[in-house]
Design a protein around this motif. Structure first.
Motif: not given
Lengths: 87, 315
Positions: A23-25, A27, A36-37, A40-42, A68, A70, A72, A80-82
Protein backbone atom coordinates in the motif's frame (compact mmCIF):
# COMPACT_ATOMS: atom_id res chain seq x y z
CA UNK A 1 1.89 11.08 -16.38
CA UNK A 2 4.78 10.91 -13.90
CA UNK A 3 6.56 8.07 -12.18
CA UNK A 4 8.78 7.69 -9.15
CA UNK A 5 11.34 4.94 -8.81
CA UNK A 6 12.62 3.63 -5.53
CA UNK A 7 15.04 0.87 -4.68
CA UNK A 8 13.87 -0.84 -1.52
CA UNK A 9 16.40 -2.33 0.83
CA UNK A 10 16.20 -3.78 4.30
CA UNK A 11 17.85 -2.26 7.35
CA UNK A 12 20.79 -4.55 6.62
CA UNK A 13 20.97 -3.30 3.04
CA UNK A 14 19.58 -6.31 1.18
CA UNK A 15 17.17 -5.87 -1.71
CA UNK A 16 13.48 -6.15 -0.90
CA UNK A 17 12.67 -8.21 -3.98
CA UNK A 18 9.28 -9.34 -5.19
CA UNK A 19 7.15 -7.52 -2.68
CA UNK A 20 3.48 -7.50 -3.54
CA UNK A 21 0.34 -5.83 -2.33
CA UNK A 22 2.28 -2.87 -1.00
CA UNK A 23 0.00 0.00 0.00
CA UNK A 24 1.24 3.49 -0.75
CA UNK A 25 0.38 7.16 -0.77
CA UNK A 26 2.09 10.01 -2.59
CA UNK A 27 2.10 13.60 -1.40
CA UNK A 28 3.29 16.59 -3.38
CA UNK A 29 4.31 18.32 -0.16
CA UNK A 30 6.94 17.92 2.52
CA UNK A 31 6.17 16.34 5.88
CA UNK A 32 4.49 18.79 8.21
CA UNK A 33 2.68 20.63 5.42
CA UNK A 34 0.86 17.80 3.70
CA UNK A 35 -2.45 17.97 1.91
CA UNK A 36 -4.38 14.86 0.90
CA UNK A 37 -2.32 12.47 -1.22
CA UNK A 38 -2.48 13.09 -4.94
CA UNK A 39 -2.11 9.38 -5.66
CA UNK A 40 -2.39 6.16 -3.69
CA UNK A 41 -2.79 2.48 -4.15
CA UNK A 42 -2.96 -0.92 -2.49
CA UNK A 43 -1.22 -3.33 -4.83
CA UNK A 44 2.21 -2.07 -5.77
CA UNK A 45 5.02 -4.55 -6.39
CA UNK A 46 8.81 -4.58 -6.44
CA UNK A 47 10.85 -6.47 -9.01
CA UNK A 48 13.52 -9.07 -8.44
CA UNK A 49 16.04 -6.39 -7.53
CA UNK A 50 13.79 -4.59 -5.07
CA UNK A 51 12.98 -1.78 -7.47
CA UNK A 52 9.50 -0.27 -7.39
CA UNK A 53 8.17 2.07 -10.05
CA UNK A 54 4.99 3.88 -9.14
CA UNK A 55 2.85 5.73 -11.63
CA UNK A 56 1.47 9.07 -10.47
CA UNK A 57 -1.50 10.41 -12.38
CA UNK A 58 -2.58 13.11 -9.98
CA UNK A 59 0.66 14.78 -9.00
CA UNK A 60 1.36 18.35 -9.99
CA UNK A 61 5.08 17.85 -9.62
CA UNK A 62 7.34 17.69 -12.63
CA UNK A 63 10.55 15.80 -13.26
CA UNK A 64 13.12 16.44 -10.57
CA UNK A 65 10.69 17.94 -8.05
CA UNK A 66 10.52 16.13 -4.74
CA UNK A 67 7.49 14.72 -2.97
CA UNK A 68 6.86 12.32 -0.11
CA UNK A 69 6.06 8.63 -0.45
CA UNK A 70 4.63 6.45 2.32
CA UNK A 71 4.79 2.67 1.82
CA UNK A 72 3.32 -0.14 3.91
CA UNK A 73 3.91 -3.82 3.31
CA UNK A 74 1.37 -5.35 5.66
CA UNK A 75 2.56 -8.86 4.86
CA UNK A 76 6.06 -8.16 6.04
CA UNK A 77 5.08 -5.51 8.56
CA UNK A 78 7.31 -2.94 6.88
CA UNK A 79 6.48 0.74 6.93
CA UNK A 80 8.53 3.59 5.53
CA UNK A 81 8.52 7.17 4.36
CA UNK A 82 10.75 8.67 1.69
CA UNK A 83 11.49 12.06 0.16
CA UNK A 84 12.17 11.35 -3.49
CA UNK A 85 12.10 13.24 -6.80
CA UNK A 86 9.76 12.54 -9.65
CA UNK A 87 11.50 10.71 -12.52
CA UNK B 1 -4.32 13.23 26.08
CA UNK B 2 -1.13 14.69 27.45
CA UNK B 3 -0.48 16.95 30.42
CA UNK B 4 -0.14 20.63 29.42
CA UNK B 5 3.50 21.74 29.34
CA UNK B 6 5.15 24.89 30.70
CA UNK B 7 7.26 25.68 27.65
CA UNK B 8 8.90 28.90 28.86
CA UNK B 9 8.42 31.67 31.38
CA UNK B 10 9.63 35.08 32.54
CA UNK B 11 9.69 36.75 35.94
CA UNK B 12 9.66 40.38 37.00
CA UNK B 13 9.74 42.62 40.04
CA UNK B 14 8.41 46.10 40.67
CA UNK B 15 9.72 48.02 43.68
CA UNK B 16 9.34 51.35 45.53
CA UNK B 17 5.59 51.63 45.68
CA UNK B 18 4.95 50.81 42.03
CA UNK B 19 1.78 51.57 40.11
CA UNK B 20 2.27 48.59 37.81
CA UNK B 21 4.52 45.69 36.92
CA UNK B 22 5.87 44.87 33.47
CA UNK B 23 6.73 41.29 32.53
CA UNK B 24 8.57 40.24 29.40
CA UNK B 25 6.72 37.86 27.08
CA UNK B 26 8.11 34.31 27.32
CA UNK B 27 10.01 32.95 24.35
CA UNK B 28 8.39 31.00 21.55
CA UNK B 29 4.78 32.09 21.96
CA UNK B 30 2.55 30.83 19.15
CA UNK B 31 -1.16 31.08 18.58
CA UNK B 32 -3.06 28.75 20.87
CA UNK B 33 -0.59 28.83 23.75
CA UNK B 34 -2.04 29.67 27.15
CA UNK B 35 -0.35 32.71 28.69
CA UNK B 36 -0.66 32.83 32.46
CA UNK B 37 0.31 35.89 34.49
CA UNK B 38 0.74 35.29 38.23
CA UNK B 39 1.22 38.17 40.66
CA UNK B 40 2.02 38.59 44.34
CA UNK B 41 2.40 41.81 46.30
CA UNK B 42 2.85 43.22 49.77
CA UNK B 43 -0.01 45.63 50.27
CA UNK B 44 0.35 48.29 52.90
CA UNK B 45 -3.12 49.46 53.79
CA UNK B 46 -6.74 48.47 53.47
CA UNK B 47 -8.22 45.20 52.34
CA UNK B 48 -9.23 46.16 48.83
CA UNK B 49 -8.15 43.97 45.96
CA UNK B 50 -5.24 45.33 43.97
CA UNK B 51 -6.29 43.58 40.75
CA UNK B 52 -9.58 43.04 38.97
CA UNK B 53 -11.02 41.92 35.66
CA UNK B 54 -11.74 45.35 34.24
CA UNK B 55 -9.09 48.01 34.90
CA UNK B 56 -6.22 46.66 36.95
CA UNK B 57 -5.30 43.80 34.67
CA UNK B 58 -3.02 43.05 31.74
CA UNK B 59 -4.63 44.12 28.47
CA UNK B 60 -6.27 41.23 26.66
CA UNK B 61 -6.14 38.92 29.66
CA UNK B 62 -8.96 37.66 31.85
CA UNK B 63 -8.92 37.11 35.58
CA UNK B 64 -8.72 33.48 36.65
CA UNK B 65 -8.66 34.04 40.42
CA UNK B 66 -7.46 36.50 43.04
CA UNK B 67 -7.31 36.84 46.78
CA UNK B 68 -6.12 39.12 49.52
CA UNK B 69 -5.16 38.05 53.00
CA UNK B 70 -3.53 39.25 56.17
CA UNK B 71 -3.80 42.54 57.96
CA UNK B 72 -2.43 45.90 56.85
CA UNK B 73 0.39 46.81 56.64
CA UNK B 74 1.21 43.22 55.81
CA UNK B 75 -1.57 42.26 53.52
CA UNK B 76 -0.86 40.15 50.48
CA UNK B 77 -2.64 40.22 47.15
CA UNK B 78 -2.39 37.36 44.72
CA UNK B 79 -3.87 37.21 41.25
CA UNK B 80 -3.76 34.96 38.19
CA UNK B 81 -4.75 36.14 34.72
CA UNK B 82 -4.77 34.21 31.45
CA UNK B 83 -5.30 34.55 27.73
CA UNK B 84 -5.04 32.24 24.77
CA UNK B 85 -2.27 33.67 22.61
CA UNK B 86 -3.05 34.88 19.11
CA UNK B 87 0.64 35.05 18.23
CA UNK B 88 0.56 38.82 17.83
CA UNK B 89 1.31 39.80 21.40
CA UNK B 90 3.84 42.52 22.09
CA UNK B 91 7.16 41.90 23.76
CA UNK B 92 5.98 42.84 27.27
CA UNK B 93 2.83 42.78 29.39
CA UNK B 94 2.06 45.63 31.77
CA UNK B 95 -0.27 45.13 34.72
CA UNK B 96 -1.50 48.24 36.55
CA UNK B 97 -2.64 47.91 40.14
CA UNK B 98 -5.25 49.81 42.16
CA UNK B 99 -2.91 51.64 44.52
CA UNK B 100 0.76 52.45 44.90
CA UNK B 101 0.48 51.87 48.61
CA UNK B 102 2.45 48.66 48.64
CA UNK B 103 6.09 47.72 48.95
CA UNK B 104 6.36 45.88 45.70
CA UNK B 105 5.07 43.30 43.25
CA UNK B 106 6.60 40.10 41.96
CA UNK B 107 5.18 38.34 38.94
CA UNK B 108 5.58 35.69 36.31
CA UNK B 109 4.31 35.01 32.81
CA UNK B 110 4.14 31.36 31.77
CA UNK B 111 3.69 29.96 28.27
CA UNK B 112 1.76 26.68 28.39
CA UNK B 113 1.08 24.38 25.45
CA UNK B 114 -1.27 21.44 25.12
CA UNK B 115 -3.97 23.01 27.28
CA UNK B 116 -7.74 22.86 27.05
CA UNK B 117 -8.51 26.22 28.63
CA UNK B 118 -10.02 29.48 27.43
CA UNK B 119 -9.22 33.00 28.64
CA UNK B 120 -9.87 33.20 32.35
CA UNK B 121 -10.75 29.55 32.74
CA UNK B 122 -9.16 26.80 34.79
CA UNK B 123 -10.40 23.27 35.20
CA UNK B 124 -10.24 23.71 38.97
CA UNK B 125 -9.55 26.73 41.17
CA UNK B 126 -8.69 26.05 44.78
CA UNK B 127 -9.38 27.99 47.92
CA UNK B 128 -6.59 30.22 49.08
CA UNK B 129 -4.67 29.26 52.19
CA UNK B 130 -3.22 31.75 54.65
CA UNK B 131 -1.01 30.66 57.54
CA UNK B 132 1.51 32.40 59.78
CA UNK B 133 3.97 29.56 60.00
CA UNK B 134 7.34 28.52 58.63
CA UNK B 135 5.69 25.48 57.06
CA UNK B 136 2.33 25.75 55.41
CA UNK B 137 0.15 23.96 52.92
CA UNK B 138 -1.53 25.40 49.88
CA UNK B 139 -4.74 23.41 49.78
CA UNK B 140 -5.09 20.97 46.91
CA UNK B 141 -7.77 20.69 44.25
CA UNK B 142 -9.59 17.62 42.96
CA UNK B 143 -9.56 17.21 39.21
CA UNK B 144 -12.18 15.31 37.26
CA UNK B 145 -10.22 14.73 34.06
CA UNK B 146 -6.92 12.94 33.52
CA UNK B 147 -3.66 14.62 32.57
CA UNK B 148 -4.01 17.97 34.31
CA UNK B 149 -1.20 20.41 35.02
CA UNK B 150 -1.55 21.70 38.59
CA UNK B 151 0.05 24.99 39.57
CA UNK B 152 0.46 26.85 42.81
CA UNK B 153 1.06 30.54 43.35
CA UNK B 154 2.56 31.36 46.73
CA UNK B 155 2.66 34.91 48.03
CA UNK B 156 3.91 36.52 51.19
CA UNK B 157 4.35 40.04 52.46
CA UNK B 158 8.03 39.79 53.19
CA UNK B 159 11.15 38.57 51.45
CA UNK B 160 12.75 37.86 54.82
CA UNK B 161 11.15 34.41 54.69
CA UNK B 162 12.86 33.33 51.47
CA UNK B 163 14.17 31.08 50.14
CA UNK B 164 11.34 28.60 49.93
CA UNK B 165 11.08 24.93 49.17
CA UNK B 166 8.20 22.62 48.31
CA UNK B 167 7.75 18.93 48.99
CA UNK B 168 7.39 16.46 46.14
CA UNK B 169 5.70 15.64 43.89
CA UNK B 170 5.49 19.39 43.54
CA UNK B 171 8.41 21.21 41.96
CA UNK B 172 9.17 24.86 42.46
CA UNK B 173 9.59 26.65 39.17
CA UNK B 174 10.88 29.95 40.56
CA UNK B 175 10.76 32.34 43.49
CA UNK B 176 11.19 36.09 43.67
CA UNK B 177 11.60 38.68 46.42
CA UNK B 178 11.94 42.40 45.91
CA UNK B 179 14.16 42.63 48.99
CA UNK B 180 15.15 40.31 51.84
CA UNK B 181 13.20 42.35 54.39
CA UNK B 182 9.75 42.15 55.90
CA UNK B 183 8.65 45.12 53.82
CA UNK B 184 8.80 43.54 50.40
CA UNK B 185 6.85 41.43 47.99
CA UNK B 186 7.84 37.81 47.75
CA UNK B 187 6.47 34.58 46.38
CA UNK B 188 7.03 31.44 44.42
CA UNK B 189 5.36 29.31 41.78
CA UNK B 190 5.48 25.59 41.16
CA UNK B 191 3.71 22.75 39.45
CA UNK B 192 3.02 19.05 39.30
CA UNK B 193 1.40 16.85 36.69
CA UNK B 194 -1.61 14.75 37.62
CA UNK B 195 -2.00 11.88 35.15
CA UNK B 196 -5.09 10.42 36.77
CA UNK B 197 -8.04 12.53 37.83
CA UNK B 198 -8.19 13.04 41.57
CA UNK B 199 -6.60 15.01 44.38
CA UNK B 200 -3.57 17.13 43.62
CA UNK B 201 -2.61 17.13 47.28
CA UNK B 202 -1.43 20.06 49.29
CA UNK B 203 1.63 21.96 48.12
CA UNK B 204 3.70 21.83 51.30
CA UNK B 205 5.89 24.92 51.31
CA UNK B 206 8.59 25.70 53.80
CA UNK B 207 10.05 29.11 54.49
CA UNK B 208 13.70 29.18 55.47
CA UNK B 209 13.27 31.91 58.03
CA UNK B 210 10.65 32.31 60.70
CA UNK B 211 7.77 34.22 59.19
CA UNK B 212 6.99 37.74 60.24
CA UNK B 213 4.08 37.82 57.84
CA UNK B 214 1.50 35.41 56.55
CA UNK B 215 2.18 32.89 53.82
CA UNK B 216 -0.63 32.70 51.29
CA UNK B 217 -1.26 30.64 48.23
CA UNK B 218 -3.70 29.04 45.87
CA UNK B 219 -3.74 26.10 43.47
CA UNK B 220 -5.31 25.82 40.06
CA UNK B 221 -5.52 22.87 37.67
CA UNK B 222 -5.35 23.25 33.90
CA UNK B 223 -6.93 20.58 31.76
CA UNK B 224 -5.27 19.06 28.69
CA UNK B 225 -6.21 19.75 25.12
CA UNK B 226 -9.09 17.65 23.93
CA UNK B 227 -8.40 15.00 21.41
CA UNK B 228 -5.75 12.35 21.26
CA UNK B 229 -2.03 12.33 21.91
CA UNK B 230 0.92 10.07 21.44
CA UNK B 231 3.51 10.34 24.14
CA UNK B 232 6.71 8.63 25.10
CA UNK B 233 7.78 7.84 21.53
CA UNK B 234 11.42 6.80 21.73
CA UNK B 235 13.23 7.77 18.57
CA UNK B 236 16.20 5.55 17.77
CA UNK B 237 18.56 5.30 14.85
CA UNK B 238 19.05 2.33 12.56
CA UNK B 239 21.33 0.68 15.12
CA UNK B 240 18.78 1.09 17.90
CA UNK B 241 20.64 3.88 19.65
CA UNK B 242 18.65 6.82 20.97
CA UNK B 243 18.84 9.87 18.75
CA UNK B 244 19.16 12.29 21.63
CA UNK B 245 17.68 15.76 21.44
CA UNK B 246 16.16 16.65 18.08
CA UNK B 247 14.52 19.91 17.13
CA UNK B 248 12.57 21.46 14.27
CA UNK B 249 10.99 18.11 13.48
CA UNK B 250 8.37 18.08 10.73
CA UNK B 251 5.51 15.66 11.29
CA UNK B 252 2.13 14.64 9.92
CA UNK B 253 -0.40 12.39 11.60
CA UNK B 254 -2.97 10.19 9.85
CA UNK B 255 -5.87 8.43 11.54
CA UNK B 256 -5.20 5.27 9.55
CA UNK B 257 -2.51 2.64 9.28
CA UNK B 258 -3.12 2.08 5.58
CA UNK B 259 -1.53 4.54 3.14
CA UNK B 260 -4.19 3.68 0.59
CA UNK B 261 -6.80 5.05 3.03
CA UNK B 262 -4.94 8.25 3.79
CA UNK B 263 -6.56 11.61 3.36
CA UNK B 264 -5.13 14.91 4.57
CA UNK B 265 -3.39 14.62 7.94
CA UNK B 266 -5.53 15.39 10.97
CA UNK B 267 -2.61 17.11 12.69
CA UNK B 268 0.84 18.24 11.66
CA UNK B 269 3.61 20.61 12.52
CA UNK B 270 7.08 21.76 11.59
CA UNK B 271 8.74 22.67 14.87
CA UNK B 272 8.47 19.70 17.21
CA UNK B 273 11.24 18.92 19.67
CA UNK B 274 12.19 15.84 21.63
CA UNK B 275 13.54 15.51 25.12
CA UNK B 276 17.27 15.23 25.60
CA UNK B 277 16.81 11.47 25.43
CA UNK B 278 15.03 11.57 22.08
CA UNK B 279 11.52 11.08 23.44
CA UNK B 280 8.70 12.64 21.46
CA UNK B 281 5.26 13.72 22.74
CA UNK B 282 2.59 14.96 20.33
CA UNK B 283 -0.86 16.40 20.92
CA UNK B 284 -3.37 15.44 18.25
CA UNK B 285 -6.33 17.72 18.91
CA UNK B 286 -7.99 16.93 15.59
CA UNK B 287 -7.56 13.17 15.60
CA UNK B 288 -10.74 11.18 16.12
CA UNK B 289 -8.92 8.08 17.31
CA UNK B 290 -9.57 6.92 20.83
CA UNK B 291 -7.20 5.37 23.32
CA UNK B 292 -5.48 2.29 21.93
CA UNK B 293 -6.37 2.91 18.29
CA UNK B 294 -3.50 3.09 15.82
CA UNK B 295 -2.59 5.73 13.27
CA UNK B 296 0.47 6.65 11.24
CA UNK B 297 3.08 9.25 12.10
CA UNK B 298 5.37 10.50 9.34
CA UNK B 299 8.35 12.29 10.79
CA UNK B 300 11.20 14.18 9.18
CA UNK B 301 14.32 15.78 10.59
CA UNK B 302 15.54 17.80 7.65
CA UNK B 303 18.65 18.98 9.46
CA UNK B 304 19.94 15.46 9.92
CA UNK B 305 18.29 13.95 6.86
CA UNK B 306 16.17 11.51 8.84
CA UNK B 307 12.73 10.46 7.71
CA UNK B 308 10.48 7.73 8.99
CA UNK B 309 6.95 6.43 9.33
CA UNK B 310 5.55 4.76 12.43
CA UNK B 311 2.36 3.01 13.40
CA UNK B 312 1.52 4.32 16.87
CA UNK B 313 -1.32 3.84 19.32
CA UNK B 314 -2.79 6.97 20.77
CA UNK B 315 -2.62 7.23 24.57
Amino acid sequence: MATVTINLVSKAGSDQANLSAVAWAWFDEDVGAMNAPTDKGAAETSDGAGQMVITLTGTALTSGQTGTLVLYDSTGGKLGAYRIPVD
Amino acid sequence: MAVPVIESWQSAQATSFPSSITITKPSGVVAGDLLLICLSDDYNADGLFQYDDSTNKPSGFSLVTRWNAGTAPDQTNGAIFSKVADGGEGSTFNVPCRSTNHYGIVGWCLRISGHGETAGSAHKIGTYSSVSSTAFNITGVTTTVDDCLCLYLHATAGGDQAPYSVAGPWTELDEQSTTATASSASGSIGSRSLATAGASGNAAITSTSAPTNYNNGIQIALQPASGAAVTGVNLVDITGAAHGALSSLKWSWFDTQDPNSMVAPTDQGAAEVTTAGGVLDLDLPNSTLTSGQTGTLVLRDAANNYIGAYHLQVD
